[in-house]
Design an enzyme around this catalytic site. Structure first.
Site, PDB file in Angstrom:
ATOM      1  N   LYS B  76     -60.444 -76.374-101.112  1.00 18.65           N
ATOM      2  CA  LYS B  76     -59.465 -76.775-102.116  1.00 18.65           C
ATOM      3  C   LYS B  76     -60.214 -76.971-103.438  1.00 18.65           C
ATOM      4  O   LYS B  76     -61.368 -77.427-103.438  1.00 18.65           O
ATOM      5  CB  LYS B  76     -58.799 -78.080-101.674  1.00 18.65           C
ATOM      6  CG  LYS B  76     -57.639 -78.533-102.571  1.00 18.65           C
ATOM      7  CD  LYS B  76     -56.962 -79.777-101.973  1.00 18.65           C
ATOM      8  CE  LYS B  76     -55.831 -80.284-102.860  1.00 18.65           C
ATOM      9  NZ  LYS B  76     -55.178 -81.488-102.284  1.00 18.65           N
ATOM     10  N   SER B 151     -50.168 -81.488-102.138  1.00 28.91           N
ATOM     11  CA  SER B 151     -50.874 -80.738-103.150  1.00 28.91           C
ATOM     12  C   SER B 151     -51.763 -79.629-102.614  1.00 28.91           C
ATOM     13  O   SER B 151     -52.173 -78.752-103.360  1.00 28.91           O
ATOM     14  CB  SER B 151     -51.730 -81.690-103.984  1.00 28.91           C
ATOM     15  OG  SER B 151     -52.776 -82.243-103.192  1.00 28.91           O
ATOM     16  N   SER B 175     -50.758 -84.904 -98.817  1.00 27.66           N
ATOM     17  CA  SER B 175     -51.133 -83.625 -99.420  1.00 27.66           C
ATOM     18  C   SER B 175     -51.723 -82.599 -98.481  1.00 27.66           C
ATOM     19  O   SER B 175     -51.833 -81.428 -98.840  1.00 27.66           O
ATOM     20  CB  SER B 175     -52.129 -83.853-100.566  1.00 27.66           C
ATOM     21  OG  SER B 175     -51.428 -84.183-101.734  1.00 27.66           O
TER      22      SER B 175
END
Lengths: 95, 484, 482
Positions: B76, B151, B175
């Site tokens: 990420k 997210s 997330s």
């Protein structure tokens, strides 16, 4: 309690965030809606409840006083927007 | 080979049926083919990946390989990667190339993984749909009109679409679990303190936890094994032995007590989705588990408390982005004040700014008691609810989300509606508990996630439960049609 | 109208750790800009703080030395504000749970009494960097070198009533932290910095007046001057019907005045909250005891011992114990010269030696006259080899590096004349040369004895033993006439 546009501007300045004047009402509306959501907290009595800062019920670990980091100045200055003579440059600071 | 799990790929690499370079190249080709549609990657590190793959092949040849040697993964884009752009999907860091690695990145590299690139996300991990990214939204591989969740939407979409078998993620309020649920993959948020936060760009320090997404519980176990453990650079990372997660996967579930929090099955859950979860509960009953109803009476306050604590911490954590030492700096600042105001005002997107404003307000002396302190007290109540529940049961089970993936743009104009999508995931962050989302079925062709929440540091139990379910069912193997 | 001054001081003492308070970067002074600022100090994204054990030990050591409470739980908080020398946009400090609370030190007042000054709290925090304004075509350069250096902020109660008391408190505190070896006390390098909160009120008024915070007063002399200037400014203002505004004022040493930096209305809300990257610091009794074992003899105890052991006045003992190095020097002199030399040793250390050190700007640890050399000089006075006056000449020669006392006495022929016949001969010569004065003496001008002593001394080149000379002269002259 809804947030007034002038309050948004005050907080935006504290947070050092420029916000286009035309968007202030929109921010005021959205932030007010969030504050209304948050107000739900007031439906429960929390007298005498100990605040929880961190989910770990642990204590701070201590680091031995040893120098472990060498000079990496060039690597760090290389990613900075404005530098000179080993210093970071900013518009003049007035004291 | 793109639909295989890490465990399968690891076996294939070890048996020399496949080289790490071949595998890497195949996945790079897939990324090349599909990223235009999905927008799951912000940065693809093809050359570096092939070089790492070559080294992995050497290690395999020398018999020095571990379970993850030569396994391609993605990080990420809020994990700092030395020499590789780390943007947090923000204009603020559009040019930020850190000279250091996050501890998790370094550990996975040490374990031999091949990094294919950095995945898209909500800006600074603030969002539940991936629509707040400066680099544009990620599309859900099951339906590209829909959001992948957020997210960690880029990581979830990439794993779901077979661009990479596993990816790192972070979870501050859901997330990793919510996008895992929306994309039909498995996602694990470990206990707060289980994995180092060092080098992960902070959103909310007391809630953030490095997480992982893969296609099976077994793969989650393999990745977590390499990531978990003490880090002297993080004061909140605990010095506690890491169990052998893979070894515990096969444990029978006889007598395991699963609690169904009443509050997780009330308002806000679509009936069709509830049926999927109920079916999963039945599966666990068949596997030998005892099912019990429990209560988390303060759960309804979790979203409210979270949206005080998380933005308050963020308002302070993100103060370092000031255009002085790295990142975005506005053009021709008139003076110091202008440098700050415009660098931050132009560098951050709308949702980030909203949260920084809410958070700044919550910490003002005038509101501190009624906002920040109040939220921390509610956090304690929520935490205590879980402690009580875990006196009766070993694991909690419920839906990860109340509905499957929503449409792009459907909620982006209304922040409160967006925040409410995290109603079942936030409490685990407030209490610091480990939580795992795994595919449990489908509604209208869209995947549905089931969430398991465990006691502190009981990740092994969650992985065990998820693995047994995945052995008994095949929801985790179903792939989106256009990316088979 | 009688006014009373009320002062509270905030002192920032830089702790002498090797590495920074929350990172492994070096704290060494004087390296090139930004070379000792690591990723943590620069607030690089994702970096995290870990507390330096030694910084905590030093804070606890200070707490024990001022008889303070050391709470078993202490918390680090973030103080949020934007400034280019503050990389994170917040300073890690302590807010409502400091590491040290409720201690005190005692200061000596001019009237000979002592006064207890409360220390409300002392807390750990990190230092910021430095802004440099020269030579950047109108821009400011930021050096984050010092960012993250551990500081102990020591906050006094508003117990001080004059600039002189403030200075006495500050000197005492300075002496204490250097005794404890937790701070080098170097005010030029900024290791020991002071801000003052100053207000005035009508004598007898139970309420405090509006206070003004004075910044940038980084020498004992400036503290006294700045406070005195500020007190006068406030009294003038009040007496002319004005009001004191709560504000921060900067002391300008060149102009000897204070000027406004910011008023309370502009004061920022620091949005303090517990730092979620750091957990509560728990201080166990074992930890406290292990620190207690490292406590040296403290200045007050040492002063009392000096009075007792060496028979010194409180004033002398105070001066000699003002720094650990001076006290050690003094004790080394007495050890070498003998206990009976304790008093002369005190006079010499405080007189000739301190004078020479001040004159040449030399630290006692680098004194060209060692304790052993001074002890030998004292012994030569005691055994009548030289007079006190000659001793000063010998001291100067030692200072200039001409050798030991004995070598200098020998080389310069300074040995005292103690031979009765020789002294008598010189007396006779002087009396013969001054018949008129002899006459006057005999007719009752007794004070002329001193004149004759002087003349003989001059003749002897200063070497005649003064006691013998006095005695023999009296014998020769007989008593002054009635």
């Amino acid at each position: 309690m809804p947030l007034r546009p002038d309050e948004v501007e005050t907080i935006a300045h504290l947070a050092r965030l420029s916000i286009d004047q035309s968007l202030i009402p929109e921010y005021a509306r959205d932030l007010s809606a969030i504050l209304a959501l948050v107000e739900k907290m007031n439906t429960v009595n929390t007298d005498g409840v100990e605040p929880m800062v961190n989910p770990l019920e642990a204590v701070q670990r201590l680091r031995p006083d040893v120098v472990t980091e060498g000079d990496q100045r060039e690597a760090f200055l290389a990613i900075a927007p404005a530098v000179e003579d080993g210093l970071y440059l900013v518009p003049r600071v007035i004291e | 080979m793109h639909d295989k799990t890490i465990a399968e790929l690891s076996a294939a690499l070890a048996a020399r049926e496949l080289s790490a370079v071949e595998l890497t190249q195949a996945l790079l080709d897939r990324i090349e083919a599909h990223n235009g549609t999905l927008n799951a990657f912000i940065t693809v590190t093809a050359e570096q990946a092939l070089e790492q793959a070559r080294r992995a092949d050497e290690r395999i040849a020398k018999g020095e390989a571990g379970a993850l040697t030569g396994i391609p993964i993605a990080h990420k884009d809020n994990f700092c990667t030395a020499g590789v752009l780390t943007t947090c999907a923000s204009r603020m860091l559009h040019n930020f190339v850190p000279p250091y690695d996050a501890t998790v990145v370094a550990r996975l590299e040490e374990a031999g993984v091949v990094m294919l690139g950095k995945t898209n996300m909500d800006e600074f991990a603030m969002g539940s749909s991936n629509e707040t990214s400066y680099y544009g939204p990620v599309k859900n591989p099951w339906d590209t009109e829909r959001v992948p969740g957020g997210s960690s939407g880029g990581s979830a979409a990439a794993v779901a679409a077979g661009l990479v078998p596993g990816a790192t993620a972070t979870d501050t309020g859901g997330s990793v679990r919510q996008p895992a649920a929306f994309c039909g993959v498995s996602g694990l948020k470990p206990t707060y303190g289980r994995v180092s936060r060092y080098g992960i760009v902070a959103f909310a320090s007391s809630l953030d936890q490095a997480s992982v997404i893969a296609r099976s519980a077994e793969d989650l176990a393999l990745l977590l094994q390499a990531m978990a453990g003490f880090d002297e650079r993080d004061s909140t990372c605990v010095d506690l032995a890491v169990p052998d997660y893979r070894a515990g996967l096969e444990q029978p579930l006889d007598g395991v007590r699963i609690g169904l929090p009443r509050e997780y099955f009330q308002d806000g859950v679509e009936p069709e989705l509830a049926k999927v979860i109920e079916a999963a509960v039945e599966e666990y009953r068949r596997l030998g588990a005892e099912i019990k109803e429990v209560s988390l009476p303060h759960n309804a306050l979790a979203v409210a408390a979270y949206h005080v604590i998380a933005p308050a911490e963020a308002s302070s954590n993100l103060a370092r982005f000031d255009g002085v030492r790295y990142g975005y700096r506005c053009e021709n600042p008139r003076d110091l004040e202008d440098l700050y105001m415009r660098s931050r005002g132009e560098g951050f997107g709308t949702e980030v700014k909203r949260r920084l404003l809410i958070g700044t307000r919550a910490l003002l002396a005038e509101y501190y008691q009624d906002a920040f302190l109040k939220a921390q007290k509610i956090r304690r109540l929520i935490h205590n609810d879980f402690i009580e529940a875990f006196k009766q049961v070993d694991v909690l089970l419920g839906p990860t989300t109340g509905a499957p993936a929503f449409r792009l743009g459907e909620k982006s104009a209304d922040p409160v509606q967006m925040y409410l999508t995290d109603v079942f995931t936030i409490a685990a962050n407030l209490a610091g508990l480990p939580a795992l989302s795994l595919p449990a079925g489908q509604v209208d062709g869209l995947p549905v996630g089931m969430q398991l929440i465990g006691r502190h540091f009981d990740e092994a139990r969650l992985l065990n439960l998820a693995h047994r379910f995945q052995q008994a069912t095949d929801w985790h193997t179903v792939r989106p049609q256009n990316f088979e | 109208m009688e006014w009373e001054t009320v002062i509270g001081l905030e002192v920032h003492a830089q702790l002498m750790t090797r590495s920074k308070i929350f990172s492994g970067a070096s704290t060494a002074y004087g390296a090139a800009p930004n070379t000792q600022a690591c990723a943590v100090d620069l607030a690089m994204p994702g970096t995290l703080p870990v507390l330096n054990e030694e910084a905590l030990r030093m804070a606890v050591k200070f707490g024990l030395a001022i008889g303070a409470e050391i709470p078993d739980r202490s918390v680090f908080a973030r103080k949020n504000y934007f400034y280019p020398d503050l990389p994170k946009g917040y300073q890690i400090s302590q807010h409502d749970q400091p590491v040290v609370a409720n201690g005190y030190i005692e200061i000596d007042l001019e009237d000979g009494t002592t006064k207890r000054i409360g220390i409300i709290r002392a807390h750990l925090e990190e230092d910021a960097g430095k802004s440099l304004h020269e030579d950047f075509h109108g821009l400011t350069g930021i050096d984050l070198h010092r960012a993250g250096t551990p500081l102990l902020e020591i906050v006094s109660a508003p117990d001080l009533r004059s600039a002189k008391e403030a200075v006495a408190y500050l000197k005492k505190l300075h002496s204490l932290v250097t005794y404890l070896e937790i701070c080098d006390g170097n005010m030029q390098e900024g290791s020991f910095r002071c801000d003052a909160n100053v207000s005035v009120r009508r004598k007898g008024d139970p309420c405090f007046g509006t206070r003004v915070e004075l910044k940038n007063i980084n020498s004992f002399r400036f503290v006294e001057r700045a406070i005195n200037y500020e007190v006068e400014r406030q009294i003038d203002l009040l007496e002319s019907g004005g009001q004191v505004v709560q504000e921060t004022r900067l002391y300008d040493a060149d102009r000897n005045e204070t000027r406004s930096m910011r008023t309370k209305e502009e004061a920022t809300d620091y949005r303090y909250f517990p730092d979620p990257d750091l957990l509560p610091v728990v201080i166990t009794s074992e930890f406290i005891e292990s620190v207690r074992k490292t406590l040296p003899e403290l200045p007050d105890a040492k002063r009392d011992r000096f009075m007792e052991q060496y028979g010194l006045s409180r004033y002398d003992a105070d001066v000699l114990t003002s720094t650990r190095e001076l006290a050690d020097y003094y004790e080394a002199v007495v050890r070498a010269a003998g206990q009976d030399q304790a008093k002369p040793a005190a006079n010499w250390v405080m007189g000739e030696l301190s004078g020479a050190l001040n004159r040449d700007g030399i630290d006692i640890t680098a004194s060209p006259v060692s304790a052993e050399m001074l002890a030998q000089l004292l012994q030569r006075i005691a055994d009548n080899t030289i007079s006190g006056r000659i001793a000063k000449e010998v001291f100067e020669a030692m200072w200039e590096g001409e050798g030991s006392a004995d070598e200098i006495i020998e080389k310069r022929g300074l040995k005292q004349i103690t031979d009765v016949a020789a002294i008598e001969a010189m007396i006779d010569e002087v009396l013969a040369a001054h018949p008129k004065q002899v006459e006057q003496y005999k007719s009752g001008q007794a004070k002329l004895l001193g004149y004759f002593v002087g003349q003989v001394m001059k003749l002897s080149g200063g070497k005649a033993n003064p006691a013998q000379l006095n005695q023999l002269l009296r014998q020769k002259l007989g008593s002054a006439g009635e």
